[in-house]
Design an enzyme around this catalytic site. Structure first.
Site, mmCIF file in Angstrom:
data_model
loop_
_atom_site.group_PDB
_atom_site.id
_atom_site.type_symbol
_atom_site.label_atom_id
_atom_site.label_comp_id
_atom_site.label_asym_id
_atom_site.label_seq_id
_atom_site.Cartn_x
_atom_site.Cartn_y
_atom_site.Cartn_z
ATOM 1 N N GLY A 80 21.614 -3.625 -48.040
ATOM 2 C CA GLY A 80 21.325 -5.049 -47.937
ATOM 3 C C GLY A 80 20.537 -5.538 -49.131
ATOM 4 O O GLY A 80 20.570 -4.944 -50.210
ATOM 5 N N CYS A 81 19.804 -6.611 -48.951
ATOM 6 C CA CYS A 81 19.020 -7.191 -50.035
ATOM 7 C C CYS A 81 18.092 -6.141 -50.638
ATOM 8 O O CYS A 81 17.352 -5.454 -49.928
ATOM 9 C CB CYS A 81 18.200 -8.361 -49.516
ATOM 10 S SG CYS A 81 17.058 -9.043 -50.737
#
Length: 232
Positions: free
Chosen positions: A56-57
């Protein structure tokens, strides 16, 4: 702070302002427990080693590993695509093949690749979310392990099978095993983002709980002062 970040993380900010909470990256929010370490965790030689983690981020993944003892550097960046498209503006299109990735450099005499995998699957992200993490959707936010050696690839493959057999996860693990990737560091304004902007709503909701889970579940591996890119 770069102006683009407001639009990129608007959804997370809206969730925060509405008083909502995204799921913590654990499976038992009331009393989280760490998942078991790898049964097979081969020793590594040398004073330094590298590993690539996509979950993810990269703000939160970097922030977690920066607080791990034995990690000497954690850099946000991109892997899985070509050099000419390894820029934030291109990667966020979701069509470059890249994933937001963190390059972790560590001392194998202090922490092993297997223990880093344990942290990755326990607190750094949710490996059952396919092509998204929390509010961020697209293949650029996929869960992936970019192995840099045959030993890393085998350790990761065996560990995923081990974790699947435990039944501790709410669904199948979707983490992709992608060998032979090249890592490209992200723009400087992405580096150390969690430490530089701890009150940014997206960080508060999505990423600070990961660091707290690391501190709680891996007290023996947690260090209070993060190792920052800007300090190196």
């Amino acid at each position: 702070m770069p102006s683009f970040i407001l639009s990129r993380r608007r959804f997370g900010a809206l969730l925060f302002s509405a008083g909502l909470a995204l799921s913590m990256p654990g499976w038992a929010q009331e009393a989280p427990v760490p998942i078991p370490p790898p049964d097979a965790d081969p020793a590594e030689s040398g004073a330094s080693a590298r590993a690539l983690f996509a979950g993810g981020c990269f703000w939160g993944v970097q922030g977690v590993f920066q607080h791990v003892k034995g990690v000497t550097r954690a850099v946000s960046g991109y892997a899985g695509g070509a050099a000419e498209t390894a820029t934030y503006d291109r990667v966020t299109s979701g069509i470059t093949g890249h994933a937001e990735t963190v390059e972790v450099t560590y001392d194998p005499s202090v922490i092993s690749y297997g223990r880093l995998l344990q942290i990755f699957f326990s607190v750094a992200h949710n490996p059952t979310q396919l092509n998204f993490q929390g509010p961020d959707h697209g293949t650029q936010y996929r869960s992936a392990l970019f192995s840099l050696t045959a030993q890393q690839a085998e350790t990761a493959r065996a560990y995923i099978a081990q974790l699947e057999a435990t039944g501790l996860f709410p669904g199948p693990i979707v983490t992709a095993l992608e060998p032979d990737a090249v890592f490209y560091p992200a723009e400087q304004y992405h580096q150390d983002f969690l430490t530089l902007y701890p009150s940014w709503p997206y960080i508060v909701v999505n990423d600070l709980p990961k660091v707290e889970a690391l501190r709680t579940l891996f007290a023996d591996l947690y260090r209070d002062e993060p190792v920052l890119v800007g300090q190196l």
